[in-house]
Motif scaffolding. Structure first.
Motif, PDB file in Angstrom:
ATOM      1  N   SER A  67      28.271 -13.110  38.800  1.00 61.75           N
ATOM      2  CA  SER A  67      27.639 -12.757  37.520  1.00 61.75           C
ATOM      3  C   SER A  67      28.230 -11.457  36.964  1.00 61.75           C
ATOM      4  O   SER A  67      28.494 -11.342  35.768  1.00 61.75           O
ATOM      5  CB  SER A  67      26.125 -12.650  37.664  1.00 61.75           C
ATOM      6  OG  SER A  67      25.789 -11.656  38.593  1.00 61.75           O
ATOM      7  N   LEU A  68      28.485 -10.467  37.838  1.00 59.00           N
ATOM      8  CA  LEU A  68      29.086  -9.201  37.407  1.00 59.00           C
ATOM      9  C   LEU A  68      30.518  -9.408  36.927  1.00 59.00           C
ATOM     10  O   LEU A  68      30.933  -8.854  35.914  1.00 59.00           O
ATOM     11  CB  LEU A  68      29.058  -8.191  38.559  1.00 59.00           C
ATOM     12  CG  LEU A  68      27.685  -7.587  38.895  1.00 59.00           C
ATOM     13  CD1 LEU A  68      27.712  -6.924  40.260  1.00 59.00           C
ATOM     14  CD2 LEU A  68      27.245  -6.588  37.824  1.00 59.00           C
ATOM     15  N   SER A  69      31.268 -10.241  37.660  1.00 54.81           N
ATOM     16  CA  SER A  69      32.666 -10.525  37.301  1.00 54.81           C
ATOM     17  C   SER A  69      32.741 -11.184  35.917  1.00 54.81           C
ATOM     18  O   SER A  69      33.546 -10.782  35.064  1.00 54.81           O
ATOM     19  CB  SER A  69      33.278 -11.435  38.365  1.00 54.81           C
ATOM     20  OG  SER A  69      34.390 -12.119  37.872  1.00 54.81           O
ATOM     21  N   LEU A  70      31.875 -12.182  35.670  1.00 53.41           N
ATOM     22  CA  LEU A  70      31.875 -12.890  34.376  1.00 53.41           C
ATOM     23  C   LEU A  70      31.406 -11.983  33.236  1.00 53.41           C
ATOM     24  O   LEU A  70      31.974 -11.995  32.147  1.00 53.41           O
ATOM     25  CB  LEU A  70      30.977 -14.132  34.456  1.00 53.41           C
ATOM     26  CG  LEU A  70      31.477 -15.283  35.325  1.00 53.41           C
ATOM     27  CD1 LEU A  70      30.392 -16.322  35.498  1.00 53.41           C
ATOM     28  CD2 LEU A  70      32.722 -15.934  34.731  1.00 53.41           C
ATOM     29  N   TRP A  71      30.377 -11.202  33.501  1.00 51.75           N
ATOM     30  CA  TRP A  71      29.837 -10.283  32.485  1.00 51.75           C
ATOM     31  C   TRP A  71      30.905  -9.277  32.059  1.00 51.75           C
ATOM     32  O   TRP A  71      31.169  -9.088  30.868  1.00 51.75           O
ATOM     33  CB  TRP A  71      28.589  -9.604  33.051  1.00 51.75           C
ATOM     34  CG  TRP A  71      28.044  -8.453  32.249  1.00 51.75           C
ATOM     35  CD1 TRP A  71      28.281  -8.175  30.927  1.00 51.75           C
ATOM     36  CD2 TRP A  71      27.145  -7.414  32.701  1.00 51.75           C
ATOM     37  NE1 TRP A  71      27.603  -7.027  30.536  1.00 51.75           N
ATOM     38  CE2 TRP A  71      26.901  -6.546  31.612  1.00 51.75           C
ATOM     39  CE3 TRP A  71      26.539  -7.145  33.927  1.00 51.75           C
ATOM     40  CZ2 TRP A  71      26.072  -5.425  31.710  1.00 51.75           C
ATOM     41  CZ3 TRP A  71      25.705  -6.042  34.021  1.00 51.75           C
ATOM     42  CH2 TRP A  71      25.474  -5.184  32.924  1.00 51.75           C
ATOM     43  N   PHE A  72      31.552  -8.641  33.028  1.00 50.62           N
ATOM     44  CA  PHE A  72      32.564  -7.622  32.728  1.00 50.62           C
ATOM     45  C   PHE A  72      33.796  -8.221  32.054  1.00 50.62           C
ATOM     46  O   PHE A  72      34.324  -7.647  31.105  1.00 50.62           O
ATOM     47  CB  PHE A  72      32.972  -6.880  34.016  1.00 50.62           C
ATOM     48  CG  PHE A  72      32.001  -5.805  34.420  1.00 50.62           C
ATOM     49  CD1 PHE A  72      30.626  -5.996  34.316  1.00 50.62           C
ATOM     50  CD2 PHE A  72      32.439  -4.590  34.921  1.00 50.62           C
ATOM     51  CE1 PHE A  72      29.714  -5.015  34.696  1.00 50.62           C
ATOM     52  CE2 PHE A  72      31.541  -3.589  35.304  1.00 50.62           C
ATOM     53  CZ  PHE A  72      30.181  -3.806  35.191  1.00 50.62           C
ATOM     54  N   SER A  73      34.262  -9.392  32.551  1.00 51.04           N
ATOM     55  CA  SER A  73      35.482  -9.969  31.972  1.00 51.04           C
ATOM     56  C   SER A  73      35.233 -10.459  30.544  1.00 51.04           C
ATOM     57  O   SER A  73      36.085 -10.303  29.672  1.00 51.04           O
ATOM     58  CB  SER A  73      36.041 -11.091  32.840  1.00 51.04           C
ATOM     59  OG  SER A  73      35.143 -12.162  32.900  1.00 51.04           O
ATOM     60  N   ASN A  74      34.045 -11.032  30.294  1.00 53.34           N
ATOM     61  CA  ASN A  74      33.724 -11.459  28.923  1.00 53.34           C
ATOM     62  C   ASN A  74      33.550 -10.254  27.994  1.00 53.34           C
ATOM     63  O   ASN A  74      33.922 -10.303  26.825  1.00 53.34           O
ATOM     64  CB  ASN A  74      32.471 -12.338  28.900  1.00 53.34           C
ATOM     65  CG  ASN A  74      32.763 -13.769  29.296  1.00 53.34           C
ATOM     66  OD1 ASN A  74      33.903 -14.221  29.205  1.00 53.34           O
ATOM     67  ND2 ASN A  74      31.767 -14.486  29.750  1.00 53.34           N
TER      68      ASN A  74
END
Length: 349
Positions: free
Chosen positions: A97-104
């Protein structure tokens, strides 16, 4: 003659299928990246809510995965205890969830081409964390290769026309979280003999992501969305976007399952160059010569890393085969000795 023709036909079919899987994956990966950029960029669709977008994806993916596993029974669920779920899936879901949030979030501040250049640091992060968690052995030549990739990315960043420190921090954070997730999958699931395909992975991980993301969403984006009364939910845009994100997960499954992880890495390099070209020619992002030179260095480093990984895998396979042959030879020898002993006993009686 007919047999030879059939064999070559089969080989050609296999090659064409592999190319088809690679083509589908590149197309979907390309589409999801450009689509996300289009939705989040203030100059395009202008909906700069990365947590909300990620949550829409996760809700859509977990619903579809639930239908495919529980209703249509297309895929078998993995036998998982609540203890294993809490200790393995929950931390992986939190990192995802952190990876997707930051990359988006990075799409709001950085160009598509520069994001792809920063993503070249992924092997560096995965290897460093692998060494840290004792999953990889420290090798000075591999570390030197990692330093060359990092230098290449640093040069690319130095030559970036639209450099945004906050955007770079977000993308680097996404790389670190994603690399940690990949290492954790190895430690928490693969080591226990559990392998999740993309559908079962989404079935277990996506609801977990949704729960984790709801906390920052409620604090950060919910108050902003409540004030934006002019916004109406575009089902066509968000539905198509979510469907592409789900299809990409299936394409990864097909590509790795029917070819290999290395094929995916090579396809990833092709996709990155295509995205840089698209970003420069269609979106009109500025790609400077220093940018390209730096990325070129990083690209060579990543290529060399993939090549050495393939060689190591081949050596491992050869070792395994040799050990199996030794074992079989040993077994045959024992059987023969037992037979000989039996014959001796018979002749004596």
């Amino acid at each position: 003659m007919g047999k030879g023709g059939a064999l070559s036909e089969g080989v050609v079919k296999k090659i064409l299928l592999s190319y088809a899987y690679v083509g589908i994956w590149i197309f979907l990966s390309f589409t999801v990246i450009v689509f996300n950029k289009y939705i989040l960029d203030r100059k395009m669709f202008n909906w700069p809510y990365p947590i909300s977008l990620t949550m829409i994806h996760m809700a859509f993916c977990s619903s579809l995965a639930f239908l495919l596993i529980r209703v249509f029974k297309v895929v078998e669920p993995v036998s998982m205890s609540s203890d294993l779920y809490l200790r393995s899936v929950v931390p992986i879901g939190a990192l995802y969830s952190l990876s997707l949030w930051f990359s988006n979030s990075a799409y709001i501040y950085l160009s598509v081409s520069f994001i792809q250049m920063l993503k070249a640091l992924m092997p560096v992060a995965v290897y460093s964390l692998g060494v840290l968690f004792k999953k990889d052995a420290f090798k000075s030549d591999t570390m030197a290769n990692m330093v060359s990739i990092s230098i290449g990315v640093a040069i690319a960043a130095y030559g970036e026309a639209r450099f945004d420190a906050w955007g770079v921090m977000l993308q680097l954070g996404a790389v670190v979280f994603e690399a940690t997730r990949l290492v954790m999958i190895q430690i928490l699931l693969t080591s226990k003999g559990i392998s999740l395909n993309p559908i079962t992975s989404l079935y277990y991980v996506a609801p977990c992501c949704l729960a984790f993301l709801s906390v920052p969403w409620f604090i950060v984006e919910f108050p902003l969305l409540r004030e934006t009364s002019s916004f109406h939910f575009d089902f066509l845009i968000f539905g198509t976007n979510s469907l592409c994100a789900f299809a990409l997960n299936l394409a990864v499954f097909l590509l790795v399952g029917k070819t290999s992880a290395l094929t995916m890495n090579v396809a990833g390099v092709v996709k990155d160059w295509l995205l840089i070209a698209f970003s420069w020619s269609v979106i009109k992002d500025t790609v400077t010569p220093i940018n390209l030179a730096g990325y070129g260095i990083a690209f060579l480093g990543v290529g060399y890393y993939n090549h050495s990984k393939l060689q190591a895998l081949k050596a491992k396979e050869a070792q395994k085969k040799a050990a199996q042959l030794d074992e079989e030879a040993g077994r045959l020898l024992v059987e023969r000795e037992v037979e000989d002993a039996g014959r001796k006993t018979e002749s004596q009686t």
